[in-house]
Scaffold this motif. Structure first.
Motif, short mmCIF file in Angstrom:
data_model
loop_
_atom_site.label_atom_id
_atom_site.label_comp_id
_atom_site.label_asym_id
_atom_site.label_seq_id
_atom_site.Cartn_x
_atom_site.Cartn_y
_atom_site.Cartn_z
N ILE A 314 0.85 -1.18 0.00
CA ILE A 314 0.00 0.00 0.00
C ILE A 314 0.89 1.24 0.00
N GLU A 315 0.65 2.14 -0.93
CA GLU A 315 1.44 3.37 -1.00
C GLU A 315 0.87 4.40 -0.03
N VAL A 316 1.68 4.85 0.90
CA VAL A 316 1.27 5.86 1.89
C VAL A 316 2.04 7.14 1.60
N LEU A 317 1.33 8.18 1.18
CA LEU A 317 1.93 9.47 0.89
C LEU A 317 1.66 10.40 2.07
N GLU A 318 2.67 10.57 2.92
CA GLU A 318 2.52 11.43 4.09
C GLU A 318 2.71 12.89 3.70
N HIS A 319 2.11 13.78 4.50
CA HIS A 319 2.21 15.23 4.29
C HIS A 319 1.85 15.58 2.84
N THR A 320 0.76 14.98 2.40
CA THR A 320 0.33 15.15 1.00
C THR A 320 -1.15 15.48 0.97
N GLN A 321 -1.49 16.56 0.26
CA GLN A 321 -2.89 16.96 0.11
C GLN A 321 -3.25 17.08 -1.36
N ALA A 322 -4.48 16.71 -1.66
CA ALA A 322 -4.99 16.91 -3.02
C ALA A 322 -5.39 18.37 -3.16
N ARG A 323 -4.74 19.06 -4.07
CA ARG A 323 -5.07 20.47 -4.30
C ARG A 323 -6.15 20.64 -5.36
N ASN A 324 -6.35 19.60 -6.14
CA ASN A 324 -7.40 19.63 -7.17
C ASN A 324 -7.73 18.18 -7.54
N VAL A 325 -9.01 17.94 -7.84
CA VAL A 325 -9.45 16.63 -8.29
C VAL A 325 -10.17 16.79 -9.62
N ALA A 326 -9.76 16.01 -10.60
CA ALA A 326 -10.42 16.02 -11.91
C ALA A 326 -10.84 14.60 -12.26
N TYR A 327 -11.86 14.50 -13.11
CA TYR A 327 -12.34 13.18 -13.53
C TYR A 327 -12.74 13.22 -14.99
N SER A 328 -12.12 12.35 -15.78
CA SER A 328 -12.51 12.22 -17.18
C SER A 328 -12.06 10.87 -17.68
N ASP A 329 -12.80 10.34 -18.64
CA ASP A 329 -12.50 9.03 -19.23
C ASP A 329 -12.35 7.96 -18.16
N ASN A 330 -13.26 8.00 -17.18
CA ASN A 330 -13.31 7.00 -16.10
C ASN A 330 -12.04 6.97 -15.24
N GLU A 331 -11.35 8.11 -15.18
CA GLU A 331 -10.13 8.17 -14.38
C GLU A 331 -10.12 9.43 -13.51
#
Length: 550
Positions: A314-331
């Motif tokens: 499992i990849e754990v990305l510490e001190h990481t925030q999503a600044r933007n979320v996009a969705y297209s082509d089922n991704e």
């Protein structure tokens, strides 16, 4: 209370029909109808039409008359009994653990209850929380040990074939079974509880308005009220997120497929339990943690779980925030300060928000804090003394067993008692693998209260059960008050941490010293024996002890 004698009823269904008809009349809050006694007791406002009650019963084919002797004798009240709640009508908003605990205790105390539910009976835990998640976690555990275990040298590992649709059907069947047995069936069988299906809001401090699911509105008058409306997933204000088909835990638990790639935003209980479950069922999982895992707990907890997760891939990305979320082509594409994360599904699990905003609490004088949680005292009273609250909609810890205990105590207080809920030794368990279990104070929390502490941490390679299992991931940490030696906190990360923590709860509750804990008899080759060994480390080097040495 208005007493009515009814002739012509032939079964319990007749009584139910009369009850339902009476409770639809304007001004009627509750009706208790007994087929064996051929009587009805009706709780109604002074403006309710008594004649209409008789007409309604007659329209069903029965003969009815007021029992004037009882009505005169009771002077509008329920006949006196030795039960402290007799004569009280209690309205309860919600049907989860807190609501059910309160309803059953209130009836036991002699009160009549109207329970109002806008959604599925049973609340979060049985329907979309504890029960389905633990079933999914257990299934994922079985898949994991078939794929990989410490005994692979002698037991051939195999790649399991996951049929998520069949697992989901099994999961939902058990959810439905428990909801009916522990909630719906109990409510239907209790004549002192009336269930209204609809959304409630306060009209004032003595009345609720219920927008009925079947249409129309009903006003419910009450002597006491309990708010037990629970909480819903909190959604962070990440740009672009609301325009995507993201999951909360609700959608994740009922998904009939396992995504190839799953991104998880969150770093605490729900996020981590489900992240590991999906990983073990076949997803490639990436966790985005704003700080570290379990950052509010002792730092060693997050470190141990992070190591265990990374060992499973499992990849754990510490001190990481999503600044933007996009969705297209089922991704999904999550933009972070460290680059992009791509996923087929996105789970957002960043906490829960109390369900209080639609209740018009201000009209009843009920105060909330900045997060919208209802502020209550140790007796579950709100700022309006005859209105109480329990569970996840309050400022108490969000655990179903806390909600149930709070609801039960609220009912006792609503019916004349005076009891409190002591959370000083409250256990908490996270069902990751290894599990996380805690009770009492961490060192940091104790120091914040000006308590001088001493502590010891026992790694599991010193616990015989863990050695026999060939699984020594984790630790047991004891925190004591230095001046007295009294145990005040336990933090454990272990495969069976949830099974050992209640022993620590009892030790703290009974104000045991660490030496008294060390002197107890513990069965050999159990994980809970680790508590004894951890206690012994305050005075001994346990590496120099033989097996079972006391």
């Amino acid at each position: 209370m208005i007493a009515i004698t009814i002739d012509g009823m032939t079964c319990m269904s007749c009584a139910t029909h009369v009850k339902d008809a009476l409770e639809k009349l304007p001004g009627v809050s509750h009706a208790l109808v007994s087929y064996p006694e051929s009587k009805a007791q009706v709780l109604a406002d002074t403006g309710a039409s008594r004649d209409q009650m008789l007409v309604t019963i007659a329209a069903l084919g029965y003969r009815a008359a007021f029992d004037e002797g009882s009505n005169k004798r009771d002077s509008g009240k329920i006949p006196a009994t030795d039960k402290p709640g007799s004569g009280l009508h209690i309205a309860i908003i919600g049907s989860g653990g807190g609501a059910m605990g309160a309803a059953l205790k209130a009836v036991e105390q002699g009160a009549m209850v109207t329970l109002i539910e806008r959604g599925t009976i049973g609340g979060t835990c049985v329907n979309i929380g504890c029960v389905p998640s633990k079933i999914m976690i257990r299934a994922a555990h079985i898949a994991h040990v078939r794929r990989e275990s410490p005994f692979d040298a002698g037991i051939a590992a195999t790649v399991p074939v996951i049929d998520r649709s069949k697992l989901l059907a099994q999961q939902q069947a058990r959810v439905d079974e428990l909801r009916h047995a522990k909630y719906e069936g109990i409510l239907v069988s209790n004549p002192s509880i009336t269930v209204l299906r609809g959304a409630a809001r306060f009209k004032d401090s003595q009345h609720l308005v219920v927008h009925m699911t079947e249409g129309g509105e009903r006003t419910v008058a009450f002597d006491r009220c309990l708010i037990a409306t629970g909480a819903s997933p909190a959604i962070p204000p990440i740009p672009g997120l609301k325009d995507t088909p993201y999951w909360t835990s609700t959608e994740a638990l009922v998904s009939d497929t396992i995504p190839e790639r799953l991104a998880v935003i969150g770093s605490s209980v729900v996020a981590l339990e489900l992240a590991q479950a999906f990983a073990r069922l076949g997803s490639q999982v990436t966790i985005l943690a704003r700080s570290t895992l379990f950052f509010r707990e002792d730092p060693a907890i997050g470190e141990a779980v992070t190591a265990a997760f990374r060992a499973e891939g499992i990849e754990v990305l510490e001190h990481t925030q999503a600044r933007n979320v996009a969705y297209s082509d089922n991704e999904f594409v999550l933009t972070t300060e460290h680059g992009e994360v791509h996923a087929d599904k996105l789970l957002v699990a960043t906490g829960r928000t109390p369900n209080t905003r639609r209740l018009a609490l201000e009209t009843a004088g009920v105060a909330v804090n900045a997060q919208g949680s209802i502020a209550i005292d140790k007796g579950m009273r709100t700022s309006t003394p005859h209105i109480y609250a329990a569970g996840d909609c309050t400022d108490q810890p969000q655990f179903v067993y806390v909600a149930a205990a709070a609801g039960t105590r609220a009912a006792i207080n609503m019916t004349g008692g005076d009891v409190a809920l002591n959370l000083g030794a409250m256990p908490a368990v996270v069902f990751t693998d290894p599990q996380v279990a805690t009770v009492g104070l961490t060192e940091a929390e104790a120091h914040a209260q000006n308590i001088e502490t001493d502590s010891r941490t026992l790694t599991l390679d010193n616990v015989p059960r863990a050695l026999a299992n060939f699984d020594t991931r984790g630790f047991i940490k004891l925190v004591i008050e230095e001046s007295s030696g009294r145990l005040i906190g336990v933090q454990a990360v272990a495969p069976d941490a949830g099974e050992l923590i209640q022993t620590a709860v009892l030790a703290i509750r009974n104000r045991m010293t660490v030496q008294e804990l060390a002197d107890q008899l513990f069965p050999y080759l159990t994980m809970v024996e680790g508590l004894k060994l951890a206690a012994q480390t305050f005075s001994k080097d346990v590496k120099q002890l033989s097996c079972c040495a006391g």
